[in-house]
Motif scaffolding. Structure first.
Motif: not given
Lengths: 219, 240
Positions: A186-208
């Protein structure tokens, strides 16, 4: 340490597809939340009492109960009443959009009330009709003040979207669970999508931030 | 032009205006003076229904404002208003401030509205500022833009609510000059002011309000030299 990312590699395209799936319903939920939230905010500042009352009641219900409960009611319980077999995508948009509109309406109401009362008086004195006044004069100024709060709400919505995994919707979160179950790791896939969520939020922050800068040009 | 009869206004139990009857004729400049809290701003704001009078009649061009609720917007378009704190639209440039209402409300073409706006900006001496945002202007400049914005709707009557009270002293003159120029051009004006000099020099008539009552009205020379009532005399002794 028991970590092996190589086993996850074949599943990466499957998980990446989840970005699109998540973004698709988050996008529509934000649109629904923003439009409906604005209408609710206008009801809340209206002079017509029943409108105010209805909007307040709405907010109290959707803010006063858990989002996961609202999602489950829309997905599992409503078909029992209506016979309409709602699909997970639509249920997700509705639950998140309706829930978010309750929060957004409060943000916008506060934003409108923070605009100097003189702005409305000036608009009245020039004979500007209510709709035009709201659209072109009051809301643009309110938006500038509330943009950080609004971005916060969109970020929350993006992250909390992971809750749709509970109704079997194949979003990022759900895909990580599927891969985890497949690999018994579980650790690897969860970590993987965790990074993706973080990237999405960073994207939103930059747009904001970009938006904020654009609105600040009149300062 | 505008006739006020038996105007009353209360906020809750507090009666702010008591039985005011007066008239402003076309082309007249009327100064409304009095101590703070006397109701002069409220009186002015009743004239374009920013405050709804409790009772009485206001006739503009023969039309009773109090009866034609639906036409408020139409009537307000004929009445320009200038506020103490300017209330320019901060997210619009100076030119957009002037053209927004003519385009949106009167349906003027953008090019026409802009042309007229430029003429007005020249008149108030602010042509170079058309692309500036209000936040970059001084108080006096803001108020001159606000006057131009009201004029852009081509009103028949201009209301001024303490237009110089929020200005630094060195900026009062530039605004008063614009107002004097406007008065000379034949504009009908009602001016709530603490500028006794302006009232004396420019006004055709002075209304003196105290505690919501129209205590005295008359031509400025008489009023300032020979006030008929004790209350007016008291007031003038304090301010002059």
């Amino acid at each position: 340490m028991n970590l092996d990312f190589s086993q996850m590699v074949p599943y990466i395209p499957f998980m990446l597809e989840g970005i699109w799936v998540t973004l698709k319903f988050v996008f529509f939920a934000i649109i629904l939340g923003a439009i409906f939230g604005t209408l609710l905010a206008l009801c809340k500042i209206s002079h017509i009492k029943p409108l105010r009352w209805a909007a307040d009641a709405y907010t109290s219900v959707f803010r006063g109960t858990p989002l996961i409960l609202q999602l489950m009611i829309i997905y599992y319980a409503v078909p029992q009443l209506t016979g309409y077999d709602i699909d997970a995508f639509l249920a997700a948009i509705l639950a998140f959009g309706l829930n978010s509109s309750a929060y957004i309406s409060e943000i916008i109401r506060a934003g409108i009330q923070a605009v100097d009362k003189g702005q409305m008086e000036a608009a009245h004195a020039l004979g500007i009709p209510y709709r035009a006044m709201m659209k072109d004069i009051i809301l643009p100024q309110a938006l500038k003040n509330i943009l950080p709060a609004l971005m916060n709400e969109f970020i929350t919505l993006t992250k909390e979207s992971a809750i749709v995994s509970t109704i079997g919707y194949l979003d990022l979160m759900r895909r990580a669970q599927v891969v985890g179950a497949d690999l018994f790791r579980n650790f690897e896939p969860l970590l993987f999508v965790g990074v993706i969520y973080w990237c999405l939020v960073m994207g939103l922050t930059v747009i904001g931030r970009m938006f904020e800068r654009r609105l600040k040009k009149s300062d | 032009m505008i006739k006020v009869e038996k105007l009353h206004k209360s906020f809750g139990n507090h009666e702010v205006l008591k039985d005011i009857t007066t008239e402003i004729k076309k082309g007249q400049v009327v100064s409304i003076i009095g101590p703070s809290g006397s109701g002069k701003s409220t009186f002015l704001r009743c004239l374009n229904l920013l405050e709804t009078p409790t009772s009485g009649t206001i006739l503009i061009g023969g039309q009773n404002l109090m009866e034609s609720k639906k036409d408020n917007q139409k009537i307000r378009q004929q009445i320009g208003m200038v506020f103490q704190h300017f209330h320019l639209f901060p997210h619009m440039t100076v030119l957009e401030n002037l053209t927004y209402a003519p385009i949106k409300v009167k349906g003027e073409k953008k090019s026409v509205a802009e042309e007229k706006a430029r003429v007005l900006l020249k008149r108030v001496g602010l042509s170079p500022k058309e692309k500036a945002y209000p936040s970059s202007l001084s108080g006096g400049q803001k108020q001159r833009v606000a006057i131009a914005r009201a004029l852009a709707m081509e009103p028949e009557l201009m209301l001024f609510d303490e237009p110089t009270s929020a200005l630094d002293p060195e900026m009062v003159k530039e605004v008063l000059d614009v107002m004097k120029d406007l008065a000379k051009s034949g504009m009908t004006m009602a001016v709530v002011t603490h500028e006794m000099g302006f009232a004396r020099e420019v006004a055709d008539r002075v209304l003196f309000l105290d505690h919501g009552v129209l205590v005295e009205e008359g031509n400025p020379v008489e009023f300032f030299n020979n006030p008929r009532t004790d209350r007016a005399r008291d007031f003038l002794e304090k301010v002059l």
